[in-house]
Motif scaffolding. Structure first.
Motif, PDB file in Angstrom:
ATOM      1  N   LEU A   1      87.576 -58.511 -10.200  1.00 27.86           N
ATOM      2  CA  LEU A   1      87.404 -59.746  -9.434  1.00 27.86           C
ATOM      3  C   LEU A   1      88.376 -60.819  -9.906  1.00 27.86           C
ATOM      4  N   LEU A   2      88.566 -60.918 -11.208  1.00 24.93           N
ATOM      5  CA  LEU A   2      89.506 -61.887 -11.771  1.00 24.93           C
ATOM      6  C   LEU A   2      90.938 -61.575 -11.333  1.00 24.93           C
ATOM      7  N   ILE A   3      91.298 -60.286 -11.330  1.00 22.11           N
ATOM      8  CA  ILE A   3      92.641 -59.881 -10.892  1.00 22.11           C
ATOM      9  C   ILE A   3      92.858 -60.271  -9.438  1.00 22.11           C
ATOM     10  N   VAL A   4      91.861 -60.022  -8.608  1.00 22.70           N
ATOM     11  CA  VAL A   4      91.971 -60.373  -7.183  1.00 22.70           C
ATOM     12  C   VAL A   4      92.169 -61.877  -7.014  1.00 22.70           C
TER      13      VAL A   4
ATOM     14  N   LEU B   1      85.742 -52.816 -22.518  1.00 22.12           N
ATOM     15  CA  LEU B   1      86.294 -53.335 -21.264  1.00 22.12           C
ATOM     16  C   LEU B   1      85.749 -52.582 -20.050  1.00 22.12           C
ATOM     17  N   LYS B   2      85.544 -51.282 -20.216  1.00 23.81           N
ATOM     18  CA  LYS B   2      85.069 -50.452 -19.108  1.00 23.81           C
ATOM     19  C   LYS B   2      83.704 -50.900 -18.598  1.00 23.81           C
ATOM     20  N   ASN B   3      82.921 -51.522 -19.482  1.00 24.49           N
ATOM     21  CA  ASN B   3      81.574 -51.942 -19.097  1.00 24.49           C
ATOM     22  C   ASN B   3      81.562 -53.214 -18.258  1.00 24.49           C
ATOM     23  N   HIS B   4      82.698 -53.901 -18.179  1.00 21.67           N
ATOM     24  CA  HIS B   4      82.776 -55.144 -17.416  1.00 21.67           C
ATOM     25  C   HIS B   4      83.926 -55.090 -16.402  1.00 21.67           C
ATOM     26  N   LEU B   5      84.191 -53.885 -15.919  1.00 21.26           N
ATOM     27  CA  LEU B   5      85.353 -53.668 -15.062  1.00 21.26           C
ATOM     28  C   LEU B   5      85.260 -54.431 -13.748  1.00 21.26           C
ATOM     29  N   GLU B   6      84.036 -54.557 -13.212  1.00 18.13           N
ATOM     30  CA  GLU B   6      83.882 -55.249 -11.930  1.00 18.13           C
ATOM     31  C   GLU B   6      84.337 -56.708 -12.022  1.00 18.13           C
TER      32      GLU B   6
ATOM     33  N   TRP C   1     106.095 -54.068 -11.527  1.00 19.26           N
ATOM     34  CA  TRP C   1     104.693 -54.072 -11.081  1.00 19.26           C
ATOM     35  C   TRP C   1     103.881 -52.998 -11.791  1.00 19.26           C
ATOM     36  N   THR C   2     104.354 -51.770 -11.736  1.00 19.39           N
ATOM     37  CA  THR C   2     103.579 -50.662 -12.293  1.00 19.39           C
ATOM     38  C   THR C   2     103.482 -50.742 -13.819  1.00 19.39           C
ATOM     39  N   PHE C   3     104.600 -51.024 -14.483  1.00 14.86           N
ATOM     40  CA  PHE C   3     104.585 -51.048 -15.946  1.00 14.86           C
ATOM     41  C   PHE C   3     103.733 -52.203 -16.478  1.00 14.86           C
ATOM     42  N   SER C   4     103.876 -53.395 -15.890  1.00 16.55           N
ATOM     43  CA  SER C   4     103.141 -54.549 -16.416  1.00 16.55           C
ATOM     44  C   SER C   4     101.635 -54.398 -16.238  1.00 16.55           C
ATOM     45  N   ILE C   5     101.189 -53.985 -15.065  1.00 17.53           N
ATOM     46  CA  ILE C   5      99.754 -53.922 -14.798  1.00 17.53           C
ATOM     47  C   ILE C   5      99.105 -52.715 -15.461  1.00 17.53           C
ATOM     48  N   MET C   6      99.764 -51.551 -15.390  1.00 14.39           N
ATOM     49  CA  MET C   6      99.169 -50.358 -15.983  1.00 14.39           C
ATOM     50  C   MET C   6      99.164 -50.432 -17.512  1.00 14.39           C
ATOM     51  N   LEU C   7     100.222 -50.979 -18.102  1.00 16.32           N
ATOM     52  CA  LEU C   7     100.240 -51.135 -19.558  1.00 16.32           C
ATOM     53  C   LEU C   7      99.230 -52.188 -20.014  1.00 16.32           C
ATOM     54  N   ALA C   8      99.041 -53.221 -19.191  1.00 16.26           N
ATOM     55  CA  ALA C   8      98.040 -54.244 -19.524  1.00 16.26           C
ATOM     56  C   ALA C   8      96.655 -53.616 -19.609  1.00 16.26           C
ATOM     57  N   GLY C   9      96.302 -52.808 -18.615  1.00 16.02           N
ATOM     58  CA  GLY C   9      95.012 -52.131 -18.646  1.00 16.02           C
ATOM     59  C   GLY C   9      94.911 -51.155 -19.803  1.00 16.02           C
ATOM     60  N   HIS C  10      95.988 -50.452 -20.087  1.00 12.27           N
ATOM     61  CA  HIS C  10      95.998 -49.442 -21.145  1.00 12.27           C
ATOM     62  C   HIS C  10      95.778 -50.058 -22.522  1.00 12.27           C
ATOM     63  N   TYR C  11      96.528 -51.107 -22.822  1.00 14.53           N
ATOM     64  CA  TYR C  11      96.450 -51.690 -24.166  1.00 14.53           C
ATOM     65  C   TYR C  11      95.255 -52.622 -24.339  1.00 14.53           C
ATOM     66  N   LEU C  12      94.803 -53.231 -23.269  1.00 11.22           N
ATOM     67  CA  LEU C  12      93.579 -54.025 -23.367  1.00 11.22           C
ATOM     68  C   LEU C  12      92.386 -53.122 -23.657  1.00 11.22           C
ATOM     69  N   ASP C  13      92.400 -51.931 -23.060  1.00 13.33           N
ATOM     70  CA  ASP C  13      91.319 -50.982 -23.319  1.00 13.33           C
ATOM     71  C   ASP C  13      91.366 -50.498 -24.765  1.00 13.33           C
ATOM     72  N   LYS C  14      92.575 -50.366 -25.298  1.00  8.58           N
ATOM     73  CA  LYS C  14      92.711 -49.958 -26.702  1.00  8.58           C
ATOM     74  C   LYS C  14      92.148 -51.036 -27.638  1.00  8.58           C
ATOM     75  N   SER C  15      92.416 -52.287 -27.293  1.00  8.93           N
ATOM     76  CA  SER C  15      91.968 -53.399 -28.145  1.00  8.93           C
ATOM     77  C   SER C  15      90.499 -53.733 -27.927  1.00  8.93           C
ATOM     78  N   PHE C  16      90.039 -53.562 -26.682  1.00  9.03           N
ATOM     79  CA  PHE C  16      88.645 -53.900 -26.349  1.00  9.03           C
ATOM     80  C   PHE C  16      88.015 -52.720 -25.605  1.00  9.03           C
ATOM     81  N   PRO C  17      87.529 -51.712 -26.317  1.00  4.34           N
ATOM     82  CA  PRO C  17      86.974 -50.500 -25.684  1.00  4.34           C
ATOM     83  C   PRO C  17      85.819 -50.781 -24.730  1.00  4.34           C
TER      84      PRO C  17
END
Length: 218
Positions: A193-196, A184-189, A166-182
């Motif tokens: 919502l999509l994750i929920v 991302l922070k501007n559309h976090l809401e 759980w922790t590795f998959s979700i936290m690494l997903a956020g980490h590397y997606l932010d690296k690829s798409f900086p």
């Protein structure tokens, strides 16, 4: 009183937690992860979205915690998730039967416990891994495991595997997606919502309870 209400409103905005608390954001994250899996009132806490956001703000978390590698941050969160499940198991072991007799309240709904019981009956001990990725089940699965007295060693094996996955998959997903798409922070809401939606949709599609059907849950 208004300050407390404002805090709980902001609690569902993970970005606010990391921007507002700064150096103490990691401790807020750890407390929420523990509470979500360790107490039955934790089902409403934003675990998945919070972990994903923690991945996005991973570099800040590392800087504010002795500049440790990000993998260390993830392991610390995983340990807290493991401890939370152990607390949930203990709660179910000590008072599981009483919880089925407890009246509904704002923080406790018996139907959530029953859903988790059905989910556990269907998937057995692997439910402890699967439930990590499903809100509500994440809270009640260890409680059910304790209530039905499954072997603690077996529980711990699935508890550890589930927490790490759980922790590795979700936290690494956020980490590397932010690296690829900086940006991302501007559309976090919208991302949260999509994750929920992704994590809750299977609950409504696969787990249905017939009100007219009587089941023996104990």
């Amino acid at each position: 009183m208004s300050d407390i209400w404002d805090f709980f409103q902001h609690l569902f905005n993970p970005r606010w937690i990391f921007l507002y608390f700064g150096n103490t954001a990691l401790f807020i994250l750890l407390a929420i992860v523990f509470a979500e899996t360790g107490f039955f009132i934790g089902f409403f806490l934003p675990g998945d979205s919070l972990l994903f956001t923690a991945g996005i703000f991973g570099e800040d978390l590392c800087k504010n915690f002795y500049n440790v590698p990000f993998v260390v941050i993830i392991l610390i969160v995983a340990v807290m998730a493991i401890l939370g499940n152990m607390q949930g198991y203990w709660l179910g072991y000590k008072s599981g039967k009483l919880l089925y007799e407890k009246r509904d309240s704002f923080f406790f709904k018996k139907k959530h416990l029953i859903l988790a019981k059905l989910f556990y009956n269907k998937y057995k001990t692997t439910a402890l891994i699967m439930s990590r990725f499903l809100p509500m089940f994440r809270t009640f699965a260890p409680i059910v495991a304790g209530a039905i007295r499954i072997d603690f060693k077996k529980f711990m094996i699935y508890n550890i595997i589930g927490a790490l996955a759980w922790t590795f998959s979700i936290m690494l997903a956020g980490h590397y997606l932010d690296k690829s798409f900086p940006e991302l922070k501007n559309h976090l809401e919208w991302i949260i919502l999509l994750i929920v939606l992704i994590t809750t949709l299977p609950i409504f599609l696969k787990m249905k309870i017939s009100k007219s059907k009587k089941l023996n849950f104990l």
